[in-house]
Each structure stands twice: as C-alpha cells, then as structure tokens.
Design an enzyme around this catalytic site. Structure first.
Site, PDB file in Angstrom:
ATOM      1  N   SER A 138       0.831  -1.199   0.000  1.00  0.00           N
ATOM      2  CA  SER A 138       0.000   0.000   0.000  1.00  0.00           C
ATOM      3  C   SER A 138       0.871   1.258   0.000  1.00  0.00           C
ATOM      4  O   SER A 138       1.726   1.431  -0.866  1.00  0.00           O
ATOM      5  CB  SER A 138      -0.948  -0.050   1.201  1.00  0.00           C
ATOM      6  OG  SER A 138      -1.905   0.974   1.137  1.00  0.00           O
ATOM      7  N   LEU A 139       0.693   2.140   0.976  1.00  0.00           N
ATOM      8  CA  LEU A 139       1.476   3.374   1.034  1.00  0.00           C
ATOM      9  C   LEU A 139       2.962   3.097   1.205  1.00  0.00           C
ATOM     10  O   LEU A 139       3.805   3.891   0.755  1.00  0.00           O
ATOM     11  CB  LEU A 139       0.971   4.254   2.184  1.00  0.00           C
ATOM     12  CG  LEU A 139       1.634   5.622   2.352  1.00  0.00           C
ATOM     13  CD1 LEU A 139       1.405   6.494   1.128  1.00  0.00           C
ATOM     14  CD2 LEU A 139       1.121   6.318   3.605  1.00  0.00           C
TER      15      LEU A 139
END
Length: 722
Positions: A374-375
C-alpha cells in the site's frame, strides 16, 4: 517442595489395608524368588530391598523437556513451543555447565535471542516486549480452549519427583498442592488431574480439596496436541525488507507488520519445500529472510497525536480515532514536514537492520530486495527514485531530470519561444545570455527580475514543467512551478506556509528487486501531474520492479499504461501455485471463447441467408455470371468473420503480441495480477477490503517473489507454472 500425600478416609481403611497387605505379600514373594535365584544371597535385608528397587525403577524413564515461550495476545497468555532445533540448542546450553545462565542463544532463525539466566526472549531487529521462556515438562489443560499450559519449572520438578516415586514404589493416588493452591492428583500413569482452587475454601483455615471440574494433566510434550516445526535452514540466500502501509494493523485481524511478515515467511518456507525441492536436496538453496520495517510508531511518537486530539471532535470517538491513526497517514506523507520524518525513518531503519544483519551473519553473500504494501510501496518508490548511483551520480540524475536536449530534442530557444508565441522576448534572454537549458532552470523570481510580465512567465514555467513530466519522473516533493530546488536556506524551499522540500536519504545497499503489493503508485504519480514515464527510465540503484495486485483491490493501480499509454493490454496473470489457472477462470475463458465462435459463425450464417433471400432472380443465360458472383459472395462472407475476429480478439490473442514496457523492470513486464478465488468472484465489493490485505498469506504472491529472487541466482522452479 513436594507435599506429603493426604491420608485416606477412615471408611476406606479396610480396602487400603487389604491393598497394603497384598502389596507386602507380593513383595515378600518377590524377595523369596530373588533369594532363591541369587547363588550367593546376603544375610543383609537391605541388599534384597535394593534389588527390588532397581528392578521396579527400570520402568521409570526421565521426561524429555521442551522449551516454550509466552506470547500475550488480546490480554491472554499463549504458550508457543520453540521449533525442535531451537529447543535442542537451548537444552544443550542449559546443561553445558555453571556459566549457562550467562548464555545468549539465538532462535527463530536469528530473529530472537534467549537469555537463559533471565529466562526471557528478546527481539533482535525490531522493538517488541520481551516474552517469558520456560523449560517445560508438565502441562495442564487451559480454561476455555484445548491448549495446554506448562507448569513452572520448580513445580514441574516436584511433579516429576513425585511421579518417579509413584512409578518406582508402584504407589499412586498421590496428591500435591501447587504454590497457587491448586490440587494435582496422580491416580495412575494415564490418569492425572488438576483442580482449580475455590475462592474462600481456606477462609477458616481449612485445607484445599478437590473441587470443581478436573482438568487433564500431561507429562511430556509428546502427550499434548501441539505442532512443533523442524526449524529453518541456516543458510540465508537473500534478504528482503518489508515496509507496511497506513495504520498500525496490516490485516483484518488487526495484526502488526511483524506478525504478518511471520506469515509471509512461513508460507515461503513451505513453498521452498514443495516448489524448490530439487535445489534443496542438492543444497543449492537455503531460505529467504523477510524482515519488517515499521515507520508508523516513530511517526506517531512525534507528538502529532496530541496535537490532533486537541482539535478532534468528541462525537463518534472510535471512528475519529481510527481516522487519526490510519487514514491520516496518507495526508502525513503528502505533508513535506512529516514526509521527511517518514522517509528518514524507513531509510534509517533499513540501513540499521542491514548493518545489524551483517554483524550477526558475517558469511552472508546474498542480495537484498525490498517490498512495500500500500502506502509503503509509494514510500519505497520515492526513495528509490531519488537514489544516486555512486558510480554515475550525474548520469542517473540525467536519467530522471535531464532537459529536453538530452532526449534528442534539438530545437533552439527561438523555436521554443515561437511555439509559445513569445518571440518578442528573445532579445531579453540573449541579453542575459540565457539559452534553452538555462531557461529550464529559471524560477518565477528569475523571470520577473528579467522584466517578463506575469502571462509570459506562467507560459514558460508551465511549458518546461510539462516537458520534464513527459520526459521522466520528477522528484515527488517538487511542485509544478518550481522544477529545480535552489540550494538556499539549507537546501530547503520555503513556500510561505511551513512546507519544505524533502531530502531523501541514501541506502547502504543496492536493492536487486522492488516488489509492490496493492500499490497506489500510479495514482499518486498521476495526481502529482506526471502523465507518462519515460520508457528509458529506470531506478538508479535497483534493476527490477514488480507491481503485484489483486483484481478487486480498491487501492491498487497499474504502472504499465503510464509507460505505454498508446497501447491497451492486459496485465500478466500470476500462475496459481498448484500449477494451473483456477477452475472458474478457465471456465470463464472457455465460455468467452465459445461465445465468440458462436457469434462469428452465427453472423456469417445470417449474412449468407439474408443475401440469398434478397438476391434477384437471374435468367438462365447468365448462369455462369451467377456462379462467379456466388463464389465471390461466399469468399467475402468467409472473410468477414475473420474481420470480426480482428476487431474483437480472444483474451489470449492480446498477450501474443510482444509489448515493450520500458526499462523500469529491465525490459520485463511490470504489472502482475492475482487470480481471484471462486467465492470472491460472486461479489467484488464484498471482498474489496479483504483483497487489499490478502497478500500476506497468498501463496501465489510469495511464489512469484521467490521465483524472481532465485532466478537472479540461476535457480528455477522444479516445474514451470502455467
């Protein structure tokens, strides 16, 4: 200390006396047999008693200890066994001598150290509360589950001594009281029970008795249902750092990055045994080590949580706390102030762990890769983009931020200004000796000092900013109007509201491959204003890049369309770890192929029928012309379905054409999509969140990572997957 057995009730004295008499008579008979068989009997009665003791005690065998450690999960203690190799190492160190209490034994592949004297287990590479360690021999069943809990080492020794006496003398019905006022009764070798103390039972000084529901007591780890693994290979072939995404939890069970990476590592060990069996048997490979990198805790320990709490509304408290703890991480990363904290934390943690890993594994000669979820994948992407190769810093910098002339654009400054309809300012730039390259470096203040009005300034800045975006990847923290950062103010660019540019730290190693799981990199690059990635662009210090995602992941975005925007093509389908596509996908492709064939054949048949129906009657003299026209129509009708096939090709036809996706992954494909499960295909929205968190236990994801890592070493799967 072992307590004395409790006395029998008077009502049972008769039976007890009979049992004692029978045991005594049996002992006398046995003694007579021994005296008759002994050619030189001794007059001392103790010698015959010793013979009896030795004969009966041969039935007793010391218990085999196994080492456990305690994990506190949801305020509940859970005792977990060490693998067999670690337990044997701990036992050998325990029995090594007087200095065993000073020994530190590495366990779990070197990720934890056990201090024998303290009986504590400490994490090596990350922060974690220490856990208690115990040398276990006796267990009792827990409260609400079927898992067994070990007794303390001191009381286990008391139980073992009592058990040895019971076996040796063949006297059972032994009753003991633990330091916690628990009652343990040894009825026979196969029936031993444990009674919990009843509150208030000794209020008037009365002794504890067997009350409540009895629990089973077991001796030795081999008699309890517990999974004990064999251990991990000592040889480490490759090191992978794993960076988490937003929030402290990484899956639907709200587990930390450490626990999720443990699952990822366990899946990899199982796949190595099943898919790289030949290489393991030939001792060509050992294992891949995955180590977590945590940046959430350092970020939220800066005091920002206190500042947020002061401005957070009191309503819907849990939802607002969840937002502050997770979703706001995205906004923190978009803030250059906290973005600097995040990238510094990630880079410094990876450098620290790498240095510590080399100290603990001096014989390690493998490579290093990085993975982000993800991030976390975006953080790694930005760090890799801003690395500089020590061999060619200037060349790598040109690869991402070079002006248009270095890309083959030989247009002059006059031609560029003519395109912008600003030819009247050519003399101004000639007076200041500003060529095209120098103009690309000018800021709004520079153009203003040269006397350019606001409109021409905006045109020039927008033109050169768009040119750089189309040619390569800009530094993520640079705004569109300020392409280059002046080395003023300590290298920081003050824009008036406390924001500052990000200075990306350097890594102490060159990653071989970058794996992104459920990554929003494509979306963030697009939002930053980047429309295209130059096909010639590649990371300065990393050769490979794999964008792995689930088809229903709401956070994942593709990368390849940014490299080749003019061509539409499907991502690479990740093979199933069992060697074929999932059945529902094969069925779907088969139905799609069959419907296309039926559609093409049906259209051809209808076209032929319609033309034969609308054809005008011909006289008999024109029969030859009619046959020629009919053949031509047949040929045209047979060709048109082929045209339809070219317009709507089957799914496989799209992948047959070789596609150049640039050098970001060394010329290989970048986007790789997982196969959804049959139950997930029924409702995409229902499994959207689960799809974003599925990578930690996905065998297909882990197998792709292992395959690409070992391919760099010339080691391949036992059987290629299709």
């Amino acid at each position: 200390m072992c307590s004395a057995p409790f006395s029998k009730p008077e009502s049972a004295s008769g039976g007890a006396d009979e049992r004692v008499q029978s045991e005594m008579s049996a002992g006398e008979t046995h003694q007579e047999q021994l005296s008759q068989s002994d050619p030189s009997p001794s007059s001392n009665s103790c010698s015959s008693f010793e013979l009896i003791d030795m004969d009966v005690s041969s039935l007793y065998e010391p218990v085999s200890p196994h080492w456990f450690y305690c994990k506190v999960i949801d305020s509940k203690e859970l005792w977990i066994p060490f693998n067999s190799e670690d337990s044997q190492q701990l036992e050998d160190a325990h029995g090594s001598g007087k200095d065993c209490n000073e020994r530190v034994v590495p366990t779990d592949g070197g990720r934890y150290d056990v201090h024998l004297g303290e009986r504590m287990r400490y994490a090596v590479y990350w922060d974690e509360l220490p856990s208690e360690v115990r040398r276990c021999t006796w267990f009792y069943k827990g409260d609400k589950d079927n898992k067994y809990v070990p007794y303390s080492e001191s009381f286990s020794q008391v139980l073992e001594d009592t058990y040895m006496l019971a076996v040796t003398l063949d006297e059972w019905k032994k009753k003991l009281e633990s330091p916690n006022r628990e009652i343990i009764v040894l009825h026979n070798p196969k029936l031993m029970v444990h009674y919990q103390p009843i509150a208030g039972s000794d209020e008037w000084g009365s002794t504890s008795t067997e009350q409540g529901r009895p629990r089973s007591v077991k001796r030795g780890v081999e008699n309890i249902p517990v999974d004990i693994h064999c251990g991990e290979p000592l040889q480490i072939d490759h090191l992978v750092f794993v960076v988490h995404g937003i929030g402290p939890a990484c899956d639907l069970r709200f587990r930390s990055i450490v626990q999720c990476v443990n699952d990822f590592r366990s899946v990899s060990l199982n796949l190595l045994q099943t898919h790289f069996k030949k290489a393991q048997e030939n001792q060509q490979i050992g294992r891949v080590e995955f180590l977590p990198v945590n940046w959430h805790s350092p970020l939220h320990s800066t005091g920002v949580d206190i500042d947020l709490q002061r401005i957070t509304l009191p309503s819907i408290n849990r939802l607002r706390h969840f937002t502050n703890d997770t979703i706001l991480d995205v906004f923190f990363y978009n803030s250059p102030t906290y973005c600097q904290t995040i990238v510094d934390t990630v880079a410094s943690e990876m450098n620290r762990i790498y240095t510590l890993f080399l100290q603990r594994n001096p014989d390690f000669k493998g490579g290093v890769s990085i993975a982000g979820h993800s991030l976390g994948s975006l953080i790694l992407f930005d760090i890799l983009t801003n690395q500089k190769d020590s061999i060619g810093d200037i060349d790598s910098e040109k690869g991402s931020l070079s002006p248009a002339e270095d890309r083959g654009d030989v247009s002059t400054l006059e031609e560029e200004l003519k395109k912008l309809q600003l030819s009247e300012f050519v003399t101004v730039f000639e007076k200041e000796k500003v060529d095209k390259a120098a103009l690309a470096l000018c800021t709004d203040r520079d153009l203003q000092e040269m006397g350019l009005p606001l409109g021409p300034r905006k045109k020039i800045l927008s033109h050169f900013s768009a040119r750089k975006n189309s040619m390569g990847i800009n530094r993520p923290a640079i705004s569109a109007s300020d392409v280059n950062i002046p080395e003023e103010n300590g290298g920081y660019l003050d824009v008036g509201i406390g924001q500052a540019s990000v200075k990306y730290p350097r890594l102490n190693y060159k990653p071989e491959i970058f794996f992104a799981f459920g990554s929003p990199i494509g979306m963030f690059l697009t939002v930053r204003g980047l429309r295209r990635i130059d096909p010639n662009y590649k990371f300065p210090t990393c050769k490979g890049f794999f964008n792995i995602y689930h088809p229903f992941d709401p956070v994942a975005y593709r990368i390849e369309p940014m490299v080749v925007p003019e061509v539409e093509f499907e991502p690479m389908l990740i093979p199933h770890h069992k060697g074929r596509k999932r059945m529902h996908l094969e069925l779907r492709e088969g139905l799609t192929r069959m419907s296309m064939d039926l559609k093409n054949n049906l259209l051809g048949s209808l076209r032929m029928a319609w033309k034969s129906f609308t054809r005008a009657p011909y006289p008999a003299l024109q029969a030859s012309e009619t046959s020629e026209e009919t053949e031509a129509e047949l040929q045209s009708s047979s060709e048109k379905p082929n045209d339809a096939n070219t317009e709507e090709p089957p799914v496989e036809a799209k992948e047959e054409v070789p596609i150049n996706v640039g050098m970001l992954n060394g010329g290989q494909r970048i986007d790789y999509v997982l196969q959804e499960k049959p139950i997930e295909s029924f409702n995409e929205y229902l499994f959207a969140l689960q799809s974003h968190l599925c990578y930690w236990e996905s065998e297909d994801t882990v197998l792709l990572v292992l395959k690409e890592i070992y391919q760099t070493q010339g080691i391949f799967l036992d059987q290629p997957l299709q």
